[in-house]
Design an enzyme around this catalytic site. Structure first.
Site, PDB file in Angstrom:
ATOM      1  N   HIS A  53      28.238 -66.608 -53.310  1.00 56.13           N
ATOM      2  CA  HIS A  53      28.863 -66.973 -52.040  1.00 56.13           C
ATOM      3  C   HIS A  53      30.206 -67.643 -52.305  1.00 56.13           C
ATOM      4  CE1 HIS A  53      25.122 -66.992 -49.218  1.00 56.13           C
ATOM      5  NE2 HIS A  53      25.237 -65.888 -49.911  1.00 56.13           N
ATOM      6  N   TYR A 101      25.721 -75.310 -42.544  1.00 56.79           N
ATOM      7  CA  TYR A 101      25.351 -76.718 -42.413  1.00 56.79           C
ATOM      8  C   TYR A 101      25.686 -77.108 -40.979  1.00 56.79           C
ATOM      9  CZ  TYR A 101      24.896 -77.144 -47.496  1.00 56.79           C
ATOM     10  OH  TYR A 101      24.488 -77.003 -48.812  1.00 56.79           O
ATOM     11  N   PRO A 160      19.437 -83.958 -50.536  1.00 55.54           N
ATOM     12  CA  PRO A 160      19.761 -82.572 -50.879  1.00 55.54           C
ATOM     13  C   PRO A 160      20.979 -81.977 -50.161  1.00 55.54           C
ATOM     14  CG  PRO A 160      17.784 -82.674 -49.508  1.00 55.54           C
ATOM     15  CD  PRO A 160      18.146 -84.086 -49.830  1.00 55.54           C
ATOM     16  N   LYS A 219      22.999 -80.829 -54.998  1.00 56.88           N
ATOM     17  CA  LYS A 219      23.474 -81.303 -56.300  1.00 56.88           C
ATOM     18  C   LYS A 219      22.407 -81.627 -57.340  1.00 56.88           C
ATOM     19  CE  LYS A 219      27.554 -80.801 -55.485  1.00 56.88           C
ATOM     20  NZ  LYS A 219      28.035 -79.601 -56.104  1.00 56.88           N
ATOM     21  N   TYR A 227      31.617 -79.468 -53.701  1.00 58.59           N
ATOM     22  CA  TYR A 227      30.486 -78.583 -53.412  1.00 58.59           C
ATOM     23  C   TYR A 227      30.357 -77.501 -54.492  1.00 58.59           C
ATOM     24  CZ  TYR A 227      27.077 -75.937 -50.730  1.00 58.59           C
ATOM     25  OH  TYR A 227      25.938 -75.301 -50.328  1.00 58.59           O
TER      26      TYR A 227
HETATM   27  P1  FAD Z   1      11.982 -81.898 -62.325  1.00 60.89           P
HETATM   28  O1  FAD Z   1      12.330 -80.586 -61.768  1.00 60.89           O
HETATM   29  O2  FAD Z   1      11.261 -82.865 -61.455  1.00 60.89           O
HETATM   30  O3  FAD Z   1      11.169 -81.644 -63.644  1.00 60.89           O
HETATM   31  C1  FAD Z   1      10.446 -82.659 -64.307  1.00 60.89           C
HETATM   32  C2  FAD Z   1       9.275 -82.039 -65.014  1.00 60.89           C
HETATM   33  O4  FAD Z   1       8.593 -83.048 -65.732  1.00 60.89           O
HETATM   34  C3  FAD Z   1       8.271 -81.429 -64.055  1.00 60.89           C
HETATM   35  O5  FAD Z   1       7.986 -80.112 -64.449  1.00 60.89           O
HETATM   36  C4  FAD Z   1       7.049 -82.343 -64.149  1.00 60.89           C
HETATM   37  O6  FAD Z   1       5.852 -81.645 -63.952  1.00 60.89           O
HETATM   38  C5  FAD Z   1       7.192 -82.881 -65.551  1.00 60.89           C
HETATM   39  N1  FAD Z   1       6.556 -84.177 -65.783  1.00 60.89           N
HETATM   40  C6  FAD Z   1       6.442 -85.228 -64.926  1.00 60.89           C
HETATM   41  N2  FAD Z   1       5.806 -86.244 -65.525  1.00 60.89           N
HETATM   42  C7  FAD Z   1       5.520 -85.837 -66.791  1.00 60.89           C
HETATM   43  C8  FAD Z   1       4.872 -86.447 -67.889  1.00 60.89           C
HETATM   44  N3  FAD Z   1       4.394 -87.682 -67.813  1.00 60.89           N
HETATM   45  N4  FAD Z   1       4.752 -85.748 -69.026  1.00 60.89           N
HETATM   46  C9  FAD Z   1       5.245 -84.488 -69.128  1.00 60.89           C
HETATM   47  N5  FAD Z   1       5.866 -83.851 -68.098  1.00 60.89           N
HETATM   48  C10 FAD Z   1       6.007 -84.520 -66.949  1.00 60.89           C
HETATM   49  N6  FAD Z   1      18.884 -79.576 -56.090  1.00 60.89           N
HETATM   50  C11 FAD Z   1      19.979 -78.786 -56.031  1.00 60.89           C
HETATM   51  O7  FAD Z   1      20.825 -78.845 -56.933  1.00 60.89           O
HETATM   52  N7  FAD Z   1      20.174 -77.890 -55.016  1.00 60.89           N
HETATM   53  C12 FAD Z   1      19.277 -77.757 -54.034  1.00 60.89           C
HETATM   54  O8  FAD Z   1      19.476 -76.889 -53.193  1.00 60.89           O
HETATM   55  C13 FAD Z   1      18.101 -78.587 -54.032  1.00 60.89           C
HETATM   56  N8  FAD Z   1      17.149 -78.465 -53.093  1.00 60.89           N
HETATM   57  C14 FAD Z   1      15.988 -79.162 -53.234  1.00 60.89           C
HETATM   58  C15 FAD Z   1      14.997 -78.954 -52.317  1.00 60.89           C
HETATM   59  C16 FAD Z   1      13.786 -79.633 -52.450  1.00 60.89           C
HETATM   60  C17 FAD Z   1      12.708 -79.377 -51.415  1.00 60.89           C
HETATM   61  C18 FAD Z   1      13.584 -80.560 -53.531  1.00 60.89           C
HETATM   62  C19 FAD Z   1      12.273 -81.303 -53.668  1.00 60.89           C
HETATM   63  C20 FAD Z   1      14.575 -80.763 -54.440  1.00 60.89           C
HETATM   64  C21 FAD Z   1      15.778 -80.077 -54.317  1.00 60.89           C
HETATM   65  N9  FAD Z   1      16.794 -80.240 -55.233  1.00 60.89           N
HETATM   66  C22 FAD Z   1      17.929 -79.493 -55.125  1.00 60.89           C
HETATM   67  C23 FAD Z   1      16.648 -81.129 -56.355  1.00 60.89           C
HETATM   68  C24 FAD Z   1      16.223 -80.409 -57.607  1.00 60.89           C
HETATM   69  O9  FAD Z   1      15.086 -79.623 -57.346  1.00 60.89           O
HETATM   70  C25 FAD Z   1      15.953 -81.440 -58.717  1.00 60.89           C
HETATM   71  O10 FAD Z   1      17.094 -82.265 -58.838  1.00 60.89           O
HETATM   72  C26 FAD Z   1      15.635 -80.788 -60.050  1.00 60.89           C
HETATM   73  O11 FAD Z   1      14.339 -80.235 -60.024  1.00 60.89           O
HETATM   74  C27 FAD Z   1      15.727 -81.792 -61.192  1.00 60.89           C
HETATM   75  O12 FAD Z   1      15.285 -81.218 -62.395  1.00 60.89           O
HETATM   76  P2  FAD Z   1      14.604 -82.108 -63.499  1.00 60.89           P
HETATM   77  O13 FAD Z   1      14.279 -81.167 -64.610  1.00 60.89           O
HETATM   78  O14 FAD Z   1      15.416 -83.303 -63.780  1.00 60.89           O
HETATM   79  O15 FAD Z   1      13.273 -82.676 -62.826  1.00 60.89           O
HETATM   80  C1  DHB Z   2      19.392 -75.123 -50.305  1.00 58.17           C
HETATM   81  C2  DHB Z   2      19.035 -76.434 -50.512  1.00 58.17           C
HETATM   82  C3  DHB Z   2      19.977 -77.440 -50.319  1.00 58.17           C
HETATM   83  O1  DHB Z   2      19.656 -78.712 -50.543  1.00 58.17           O
HETATM   84  C4  DHB Z   2      21.272 -77.130 -49.895  1.00 58.17           C
HETATM   85  O2  DHB Z   2      22.161 -78.125 -49.693  1.00 58.17           O
HETATM   86  C5  DHB Z   2      21.609 -75.809 -49.700  1.00 58.17           C
HETATM   87  C6  DHB Z   2      20.670 -74.801 -49.909  1.00 58.17           C
HETATM   88  C7  DHB Z   2      18.384 -74.057 -50.520  1.00 58.17           C
HETATM   89  O3  DHB Z   2      17.242 -74.397 -50.852  1.00 58.17           O
HETATM   90  O4  DHB Z   2      18.716 -72.884 -50.374  1.00 58.17           O
END
Ligand code: FAD
Ligand code: DHB
Length: 381
Positions: free
Chosen positions: A72, A195, A281, A285, A372
């Site tokens: 996009h 948005y 969210p 980011k 963004y």
């Molecule tokens: P996580 O993805 O949380 O991974 C951590 C891992 O560690 C998990 O697999 C967990 O099971 C594991 N773990 C936990 N405790 C332990 C333990 N004690 N021992 C071993 N393993 C463990 N971000 C964006 O950039 N864009 C978006 O559009 C966006 N939308 C989102 C929508 C939703 C609904 C949510 C919930 C989040 C969204 N985010 C978005 C945020 C994004 O998903 C997170 O920032 C991202 O997953 C971070 O990655 P991470 O690897 O740091 O953590």
């Molecule tokens: C999506 C999630 C977001 O937090 C955002 O700002 C834009 C798109 C998505 O899940 O597609």
């Protein structure tokens, strides 16, 4: 057991760090609490910044992203009944790609397993100590892993951040609302993300493919997901159009929080991704910032194994500079687009003024677009 880098958490941060280290000839063991199916199905982010796309290419895993992801070059801000396009590519030279986080995770897990490198699913009772030891249980057996460095990539609810809580300062803000997210079998209602600011609350139209819609509605923070009809009706109201409807196959409510700990390192334990910081969210980011952290950490570890420890020493300071830029942007987008109280009409007027300014001033639109589409990842200190 011994390794160079013990990675706690097999989410995007831990898996990408493992891949970056593999390509640098640095050993690692990844410990993940959940099973493979759970991690690969967990529905979360969908927007990859340019730098995250470039990183997927750099680690040799961009093929499926390019084939299935949707590039996009702009996003829409909708307010006062009208849409206004922010031309990301034109303003910054950078674009975003829609490619589900779980697809990134699948690609990274596939590559890890294909390389035959250690990735243990379903570990439990993980205990870390800052001297570089990780104890864990796997298939009913207790193990101790000795490492030069522990990478705490275990997300917001993990064990690594609590293990050094005594030395951390927490910076935090909670928001008085959440997001109700749906995935539905319906063609997206718009070519680009929308948005939408509305006096009844924020709404976001996104997608996963030409047949799958992803949408979010501002809601009460702890609310149960509504009935499908109620969700669609409210989306119609907030977007001011009849959105395409179809069977909803996933629904959930996400709380909204800004959270940072400083520093992101203590002795041999380095935090990366959601383990160290959370954003609301609205700026898309979270995933991207997790990738930026591990990019920096991998380069710092590479230098360390070549005899230069200055990158590891600088890790927290350098990572936090980018983290705070992202925090500000996510807070700013959240503040501009959400309804903070049905009686806050002063706030509403300020938001509309800010939205008009953002969509009519090239300088302001460029500032949004730069943030963004995302700042480049940094590997210098
Ligand atoms: P996580 O993805 O949380 O991974 C951590 C891992 O560690 C998990 O697999 C967990 O099971 C594991 N773990 C936990 N405790 C332990 C333990 N004690 N021992 C071993 N393993 C463990 N971000 C964006 O950039 N864009 C978006 O559009 C966006 N939308 C989102 C929508 C939703 C609904 C949510 C919930 C989040 C969204 N985010 C978005 C945020 C994004 O998903 C997170 O920032 C991202 O997953 C971070 O990655 P991470 O690897 O740091 O953590
Ligand atoms: C999506 C999630 C977001 O937090 C955002 O700002 C834009 C798109 C998505 O899940 O597609």
């Amino acid at each position: 057991m011994r390794t160079q880098v013990a990675i706690v958490g097999g989410g995007p941060a831990g898996l990408m760090l493992g891949r970056l280290l593999e390509l640098r000839g640095i050993e690692s063991v990844i410990l993940e609490a959940r099973d493979r199916g759970y991690v690969q199905q967990r529905v979360r982010a969908g927007v990859l910044e340019q730098a995250t796309m470039d990183l997927m290419d750099e680690v040799g895993l961009g093929e499926r992203m390019h084939a299935e992801g949707l590039v996009h070059e702009g996003v829409e801000l909708r307010f006062a009944g009208e849409s206004h396009r922010i031309a990301l590519k034109e303003l910054t030279g950078r674009a975003i790609t829609i490619y589900g986080q779980q697809e990134v995770v699948k690609d990274l897990i596939g590559a890890r397993l294909a390389s035959g490198l250690p990735l243990y699913f379903e570990v439990s009772d993980v205990e870390v100590d800052v001297a570089g030891r990780v104890a864990f249980t796997h298939q009913d057996e207790r193990h101790v892993l000795e490492a030069d460095v522990i990478a705490g990539c275990d997300g917001f609810h993990g064990v690594c951040r609590p293990a050094i809580a005594d030395v951390l300062t927490v910076y935090e803000r909670e928001y008085p609302f959440g997001w109700m997210g749906i995935l539905a079998e319906a063609a997206p209602s718009s070519d680009e993300l929308i948005y939408a600011h509305h006096e009844r609350g924020f709404a976001l139209a996104s997608l996963r493919s030409p047949r799958i819609t992803r949408m979010y509605l501002q809601c009460e923070p702890g609310e149960e997901p509504w009935e499908d009809e109620a969700i669609w009706d409210e989306l119609d109201r907030r977007f001011g159009m009849a959105v395409n409807r179809g069977p909803i196959f996933e629904k959930g409510v996400t709380p909204m929080r800004s959270f940072v700990v400083e520093p992101m390192q203590h002795e041999r334990l380095f935090l990366a991704g959601d383990a160290a910081h959370i954003v609301p969210p609205t700026g898309a980011k979270g995933l991207n910032t997790a990738m930026a952290d591990v990019y920096l950490l991998a380069h710092a570890l590479e230098a360390f194994y070549q005899g230069d420890g200055s990158g590891l020493e600088a890790y927290s300071r350098v990572a936090l500079e980018r983290v705070w830029r992202v925090q500000h942007f996510s807070w700013w987008m959240t503040a501009m687009l959400h309804r903070f109280g049905s009686d806050d009409d002063f706030g509403l007027k300020l938001q509309l003024s800010q939205l008009r300014f953002t969509t009519t001033s090239v300088a302001q639109a460029t500032a949004l677009a730069e943030n963004y589409a995302g700042m480049p990842f940094r590997a210098t200190w």
